[in-house]
Each structure stands twice: as C-alpha cells, then as structure tokens.
Design a protein around this motif. Structure first.
Motif, short mmCIF file in Angstrom:
data_model
loop_
_atom_site.label_atom_id
_atom_site.label_comp_id
_atom_site.label_asym_id
_atom_site.label_seq_id
_atom_site.Cartn_x
_atom_site.Cartn_y
_atom_site.Cartn_z
N ALA B 180 60.25 53.40 40.62
CA ALA B 180 61.54 54.05 40.91
C ALA B 180 61.33 55.51 41.30
N ALA B 181 60.28 56.13 40.75
CA ALA B 181 60.01 57.53 41.06
C ALA B 181 59.24 57.68 42.37
N GLY B 182 58.96 56.55 43.02
CA GLY B 182 58.32 56.61 44.34
C GLY B 182 56.81 56.69 44.32
N VAL B 183 56.18 56.29 43.20
CA VAL B 183 54.71 56.27 43.16
C VAL B 183 54.21 55.07 43.97
N ASP B 184 53.27 55.31 44.90
CA ASP B 184 52.78 54.23 45.78
C ASP B 184 51.89 53.24 45.06
N CYS B 185 51.15 53.75 44.07
CA CYS B 185 50.22 52.86 43.37
C CYS B 185 50.40 53.01 41.87
N PRO B 186 51.38 52.33 41.30
CA PRO B 186 51.59 52.44 39.85
C PRO B 186 50.39 51.93 39.05
N MET B 187 49.78 50.80 39.49
CA MET B 187 48.64 50.27 38.73
C MET B 187 47.67 49.57 39.67
N THR B 188 46.39 49.67 39.35
CA THR B 188 45.40 48.87 40.08
C THR B 188 44.35 48.39 39.07
N THR B 189 43.41 47.59 39.54
CA THR B 189 42.40 47.07 38.61
C THR B 189 41.05 46.95 39.28
N ALA B 190 40.02 46.84 38.45
CA ALA B 190 38.69 46.45 38.94
C ALA B 190 38.38 45.11 38.29
N TRP B 191 37.46 44.34 38.85
CA TRP B 191 36.97 43.10 38.21
C TRP B 191 38.10 42.26 37.64
N GLN B 192 38.99 41.80 38.51
CA GLN B 192 40.19 41.11 38.05
C GLN B 192 39.94 39.91 37.13
N SER B 193 38.93 39.10 37.46
CA SER B 193 38.69 37.92 36.62
C SER B 193 38.23 38.34 35.23
N TRP B 194 37.34 39.31 35.20
CA TRP B 194 36.79 39.77 33.92
C TRP B 194 37.87 40.38 33.04
N VAL B 195 38.71 41.24 33.63
CA VAL B 195 39.73 41.93 32.83
C VAL B 195 40.93 41.03 32.54
N HIS B 196 41.48 40.43 33.59
CA HIS B 196 42.79 39.81 33.46
C HIS B 196 42.76 38.31 33.15
N LEU B 197 41.56 37.75 33.05
CA LEU B 197 41.49 36.35 32.66
C LEU B 197 40.50 36.15 31.50
N GLU B 198 39.26 36.66 31.68
CA GLU B 198 38.26 36.45 30.63
C GLU B 198 38.61 37.25 29.38
N ASN B 199 38.85 38.55 29.58
CA ASN B 199 39.18 39.38 28.43
C ASN B 199 40.57 39.09 27.90
N LEU B 200 41.48 38.80 28.82
CA LEU B 200 42.84 38.47 28.39
C LEU B 200 42.80 37.30 27.40
N SER B 201 41.99 36.28 27.74
CA SER B 201 41.91 35.10 26.87
C SER B 201 41.34 35.47 25.50
N ALA B 202 40.25 36.22 25.49
CA ALA B 202 39.64 36.58 24.21
C ALA B 202 40.59 37.44 23.38
N TYR B 203 41.22 38.39 24.04
CA TYR B 203 42.10 39.36 23.38
C TYR B 203 43.29 38.68 22.72
N HIS B 204 43.74 37.56 23.32
CA HIS B 204 44.88 36.84 22.78
C HIS B 204 44.45 35.58 22.03
N ASP B 205 43.14 35.49 21.77
CA ASP B 205 42.59 34.39 20.98
C ASP B 205 42.96 33.02 21.54
N VAL B 206 42.94 32.88 22.85
CA VAL B 206 43.13 31.56 23.46
C VAL B 206 41.85 31.22 24.23
N PRO B 207 41.51 29.92 24.32
CA PRO B 207 40.23 29.56 24.95
C PRO B 207 40.23 29.79 26.45
N PHE B 208 39.08 30.23 26.95
CA PHE B 208 38.85 30.35 28.39
C PHE B 208 38.26 29.02 28.86
N ALA B 209 37.47 28.41 27.98
CA ALA B 209 36.89 27.09 28.26
C ALA B 209 36.76 26.34 26.94
#
Lengths: 293, 436
Positions: B180-209
């Motif tokens: 709303a304040a007009g920021v072009d890049c509110p958020m970005t990421t590196a290593w999407q699978s590692w952060v947003h899937l592998e770590n997400l799973s561990a962090y929420h105690d759900v299985p990745f495999a």
C-alpha cells in the motif's frame, strides 16, 4: 550428371584416410559405443556396481511426459535459432555485398561476435536483460513493458534464442558473403538488363545459386543449436522457468552431472545421437535434391 | 600423490626433499572461493604450521556439484583425495556408496583420536549420522534460513521497524502495508525449495518425505504435498501475483535485490551475513524465520544447509591418522568459533557457541545468535532432523520448476506440489534401484 574420379590401388588411399578414420574412431565410435553400453545399465555414481536393466532407461525416459515435452522445446528452439541466425546473416551479407566503401570495417565488426564463447555470450545477454539492473530491461520499463524472463516462459525462450543466434550470425554471414561473391556478376547484370528488379533477381537468381551455402549452413546450424548452445542455456536460464528452455542436451548434463544418474544420461545421449542422425539423413535425402551445385 | 612427492624431490634440494618425504600428505578438495576460500586456506595453514607429521594440501574444484563430480571421477580412476567436501543434498549419494567412503567414526576410532561426537549441535550432527548415532561425515559449513529485514524500508513505509514478524500471519499484514505504501519489492527469497518447503516442513513438524524424511530407508516417498505446505505455497503464490513477493531466481539471485536496498524482507541463509554486512547501505536486522501460528508443534527447529567432509576409501593408515588429526583440529572450539564469527555459518559444536558468547561476539553483533537459537530450540523430531533423499539435487530442480508454475499463476499450489512429489518419487525409485 555425376562426375567421378577413380584412383588405382588400395593402400595409398587407405593410408591417406587413416588419420581421419582414427580420429573418428577415438573421438566418436568409442564414446558412442560406451554410451550405448552404459544406457543398458543403472550404475551407482561411484562405479561400484551396475544393474542391467535392458531398455529400462529408455522406457523410464519415454514414459516421462516432461522428457517428451523437451523434444518439442528442442525443436522450437533449434528452428528459431537456425531461422534467426541464418535470416539475419543473409540480410547482412546481401547488404555487405552491395557495399563499396568501408566494407572491410563492416565485415570485421560483423565477424567479431563469433570469437565470443557461448557461455560468455550468455552472461552478456543475461546482464543486458537482468530483471533488476539490465539496461534493456530498464528501457523496456520506460516503455511500459515489464520484462521478466525469470518467470515468463516466452521471454526466457526468446532470450536464449537471441543469445544463441547472435554469435552464430557472424559465422553464417561469412559463408553467405563468400557465396554471394561467387555468383557471377554477368548473370545478375543480364537479369537487370531484362528489367528484373532487386527482389526478383534475389528470388529467382541469387537465392537458388546460393542454395549450396544455405544447405550447408542449415545442417551446421541445426547441429549447433542441438549441442553447442548448452553454455548459453546454462548461464541464462538453467532450463527454466519451469521447463521452458530445457533442451535435450541440457537434460543430458543435468541428469548426468548434477543428478549422477549416468544410466539415464547415457540413454538420453543415445536418443540424441539417433535424432541427429535421422535429421541429417532427411536433410541429405530430401533437401539436398533442391540444391543446385 | 607419489607424483607430487617426486616433483617436490626434484624441485627442491636433497635436504628439504627428505623432510618433505617424512611428512604425509593429505589431499582435501573443496568448493570455497572468495572470502570463504581465504578463511579455509588460513585454517589449513594453521594446521600445517602447528605440527610436522602431516601436510594438508587443499584444492578448489569448482562449485558444490563440480566438487562432487570431481571426487567421483577421481574415485573411478583410483586417484581420489583423502577428504572431499560434499554439499548436504549429496549426503544420501555418499552414504549409499559404501565401498567408496570411510565413515568418520571409523577413521577416528582407528586413529585412537579423542573425538566426542556428542559435542556437536544435535541438528547439525543428526544430518550426517546413522540412525544409531554413528557419525559418517564431519559437518564443515552449516547454515539455516532466517528472515533478513531492511529496517529503513519499513520506516519509510511508515511501519514500526520493531514490528512483530514472528509469524507468517504478521508478515502478511506487513506485506499489505508495504504494498500500500508503494514498495516495489516487499519480500524476496533465496533457495526457495530449501527455505519454503524443506525448512517449512521441519519447522512445522510435518514430514517432507516418508520413512523419517528418508533416514530409515531408501524406499521413502515425498510427502511435501500435505496441507501445511500447500497452504504456505498457496499464500506465497497469492503474494507473488499481488506483487508482494518478488521471485528473482532459483538460487540466491534475490540477495542482490535485498543487498541493493530494493526489498524490505528477505528469507535467506544465516550465512548471508558476510555479504549483507559488507554491501548493505541501510540498517538491517536478523529475525527468526516466521512460522504459521496455529499449526501444532510450530515452531519446531529449522534444518541445515551447507556441506560436510567425507573421508574417501582406499588410502593408507598413515593418511587416515592425519585425516583424523585434521578433522579434530577443525572441530576444535577456537577454530569453529572463528569460522562462525567470520562467516555467519553455525558453530557446529556447543563449545564453539559457548566460546563465541564468552568472547562477547553476540553482544557486539546482535542477531548473530538467532540462527543458533532457532536450530537448537527444540530436540529435533523425525520430521525435523534433516533430509536424506537420493537424487535430491534433481528433486530440488523439479520443485523449483513447479514452484515457478505457482508464482506465475500457471498452477495451483496443490497441483504443483502433487506433480513435484510424483515426479520426485520416480527419481527416488531409480535411486533405490541403483543403490540396492
């Protein structure tokens, strides 16, 4: 009208072709044979064990819809690279052929990009089109176009095609120019006197007389697009976004060297070998008939 | 190696040649370049300087994948180094290569070295040990994802820079305000699978495999298409379409956007510290990786990325003795504490963490201990001790492709993750076949 020259004796000709045969054997038959052999196994990466799977690797590959889609991607990519690089090269060569003053400089400048290695060309283009700092991206932004080849599949394909074709234009230009200059002026002048304008002359005289060059370049460029564009793809997109630019040879690398899946990688090499073989046969059998030497 | 000794003998005088021959040479292949390369060379030089029985020779062999390939090719040719640095996704490949490696616990036991595997931080050690607690490779550089915040950007957008960003719910609100304040890049990421899937799973105690993320067998199947992951990826997809999450690339391309000051929030490895600290011309801060409030067991602990040192088979006992000594040296508190403070990588032993705290480093550099706390907050569960999957580099590639389909709006999160799991499972079955 076939002209054949016959040489007597067996040993001298054999001796003369021997170096070429040896090179072909060492650098082609041996590795190709190895690839065919390995494609029948699933080996572990360290070479500690090999499991014979017959045609299992091929079955695994061909039942994968993403691998099959890669054929289409490769076809689109190769056709585009060949068309763009040959089309632009022919256009520039026709212009250079008509040039009287400064043609040397013009030619030298056009030949330059050929000296740039594919991977370096890839980095150059990537830098110009970088979504954050790319100069072209910035100008496009000013024009109101949001360039994003990181997510847009069409843009990614366009970028790798242009980057691959760019260096190749020089090569094609050289051949086209030489071909154009070999066309006797008298033929063209005669047509001009008969009242044929430039475009008619080009269509009915120049292009047909240029056909041996065009045919040669067609074969060479398709082989280039199939195999040597690896560096460009690797530096610019790594096959993405999604699988938009994953051409067959890139997948051979990714599965073999990144994934350590040597069986699948070998099977893919064999498939590539067969495809290029078939393509070349088609080219020589059907297209060459239309070539006037 | 013989060749090197001969070369040494030829190129130096007879006197120094005898002293060179008396030293056993240990070959060490790695990927570290730039600042990290310098720090590694310094470690090697320190080791070579403090004893005279062994000399460690390090050589840089390209990026992570290239080092692994070089090691494999060398092994096939019988010219393998003593120590090979292998990234964490290559762990399953190395473990399966029983005849090619010599487990670290064996090296240590045979050398009679005083080695305490329990001194290592659980979540780091767990990644590289067997289910019965035997350490197979020695952790070298380990990091974990955290949230990097550009405080100036928040301030400019009229947001309190101390705003609570501990949950994704809160992050979502902040992203709305940034947009709303007009920021072009509110958020970005590196290593999407590692952060947003592998770590997400561990962090929420759900299985990745299945099969404890592959720890208890190669007959594992991917399970990251569960409700927690789908909800997260789906939300990220919405953010991407609304321009609140800017996708920059599969690796750490997003880092340039953050360091350049474009982006307000950035999910990236704790080891991004060295680069951000050097380049950022704004006030930045490290926060723990956010979690979804309301998910049972969250936040658990995050898992590591990085590389470990594998000892390869087929060397002399004398060399293994040297390897044991060198590895012991690397894991000593002083060396580890320095490595941790210089790079932002985790201290791999508790002693190194304690030493860093005693030296006052965390007080002087607030936030540098967040990664350690996040990793060690809880006793790792079967879902959060790490991942051990074959062909994992390729599976990550598949996940990248499918996530790109979500960010561009071509697929729903559920469809993309289902497809990624199905394609990944086919590779897992091949790996199972290859290593059976």
């Amino acid at each position: 009208m076939e002209k054949r020259v016959r040489f007597k004796g067996l040993w001298l000709p054999l001796l003369l072709v021997m170096p070429q045969l040896l090179i072909t054997a060492v650098f082609f038959f041996y590795p190709a044979g190895q690839a065919i052999w390995q494609s029948l196994f699933i080996p572990d990466p360290f070479g500690l064990s090999m499991r014979y799977v017959g045609l299992g690797n091929f079955e695994f590959l061909l039942s994968d819809p993403f691998y099959r889609a890669s054929f289409v991607t490769t076809a689109v990519f190769s056709i585009l690279v060949t068309l763009v690089s040959m089309g632009v090269a022919l256009y520039l060569a026709v212009l250079a052929d008509r040039l009287i003053k400064g043609s040397g400089t013009y030619r030298t400048l056009l030949i330059w990009p050929y000296a740039v290695a594919p991977a370096v060309a890839g980095v150059l283009w990537l830098f110009m089109f970088n979504t954050r700092v790319g100069v072209v991206t910035w100008y496009l932004g000013v024009l109101g176009y949001d360039w994003n080849h990181v997510l847009n599949q069409g843009e990614a394909m366009g970028l790798v095609v242009v980057a691959s074709a760019w260096g190749r234009i020089s090569y094609n230009f050289l051949f086209f120019l030489a071909g154009l200059q070999a066309i006797p002026r008298s033929v063209i002048e005669a047509a001009a006197i008969d009242g044929a304008r430039f475009w008619t002359r080009f269509r009915t005289i120049v292009f047909p007389l240029l056909s041996p060059t065009t045919f040669f370049l067609l074969v060479v460029n398709i082989v280039y697009a199939f195999f040597e564009t690896f560096g460009v793809i690797h530096t610019i997109t790594s096959g993405g976004p999604q699988q938009a630019t994953t051409i067959l040879v890139y997948k051979v690398y990714a599965d073999g060297f990144v994934g350590q899946d040597l069986g699948s990688s070998a099977a893919q090499s064999v498939i590539l070998l067969v495809i290029v073989g078939i393509l070349t046969i088609i080219q020589f059998k059907y297209i060459e008939r239309r070539v006037h030497y | 190696m013989k060749r090197v000794l001969i070369a040494a003998a030829l190129s130096t005088t007879a006197l120094t040649a005898t002293s060179a021959a008396a030293q056993t040479e240990i070959e060490f292949w790695h990927d570290k370049t730039g600042r990290l390369g310098e720090l590694l060379k310094e470690q090697v030089a320190t080791f070579n300087g403090m004893q005279s029985d062994y000399v460690v020779v390090e050589s840089q062999k390209g990026n992570y994948s290239e080092v692994l390939n070089a090691g494999i090719a060398a092994f096939r040719a019988g010219e393998q180094p003593d120590i090979l640095l292998v990234f964490e996704v290559g762990t399953a490949t190395m473990m399966a290569a029983e005849g090619a490696i010599k487990p670290v616990y064996e090296v240590m036991a045979e050398a009679g070295a005083d080695f305490d595997a329990d001194g290592f931080i659980g979540a780091v050690k767990g990644y590289y040990t067997t289910n019965d607690g035997q350490m197979l490779s020695m952790p070298y550089n380990s990091s974990t994802p955290v949230l990097w915040v550009n405080r100036d950007k928040l301030q400019e957008a009229g947001i309190n820079p101390d705003v609570d960003l501990s949950t994704w719910q809160n992050v979502g609100d902040v992203l709305d305000q940034l947009k709303a304040a007009g920021v072009d890049c509110p958020m970005t990421t590196a290593w999407q699978s590692w952060v947003h899937l592998e770590n997400l799973s561990a962090y929420h105690d759900v299985p990745f495999a299945t099969k404890e993320n592959g720890f208890s067998g190669t007959d594992t199947e991917l399970a990251f298409n569960g409700p927690v992951q789908v909800q997260h990826i789906s939300t990220m997809g919405e953010w991407a379409r609304d321009g609140k999450f800017i996708y920059a690339g599969r690796r750490n391309e997003g880092g340039a956007n953050f360091r350049g000051g474009d982006c307000a929030l950035f999910t990236e490895s704790s080891a991004g510290y060295a680069g951000i600290n050097a380049e950022a011309k704004f006030e930045f801060e490290v926060r723990p990786l956010p979690y979804w409030e309301g998910v049972d067991g969250a936040p658990m602990n995050t898992i590591i990325g990085g590389a470990s040192l594998w000892v390869l088979a087929g060397q002399t006992d004398e060399e293994y003795k040297g390897v044991a000594e060198f590895l012991n040296f690397l894991s000593s508190p002083e060396i580890q504490a320095k490595w941790h403070q210089d790079t932002g990588y985790l201290p791999i032993t508790s002693a190194a963490g304690d030493l860093t705290r005693e030296q006052g480093f965390y007080d002087e550099n607030p936030g540098t201990d967040i990664a350690v706390i996040q990793m060690t907050a809880n006793q790792p569960t079967a879902n959060s001790k790490g991942l051990r999957l074959g062909s994992f580099d390729q599976i990550r590639g598949i996940i990248d492709e499918e996530l790109e389909a979500v960010w561009s709006g071509d697929k729903t999160a559920q469809a993309a993750l289902d497809s990624a799991a199905e394609r990944g499972n086919a590779l897992l079955r091949r790996f199972e076949q290859a290593t059976r």
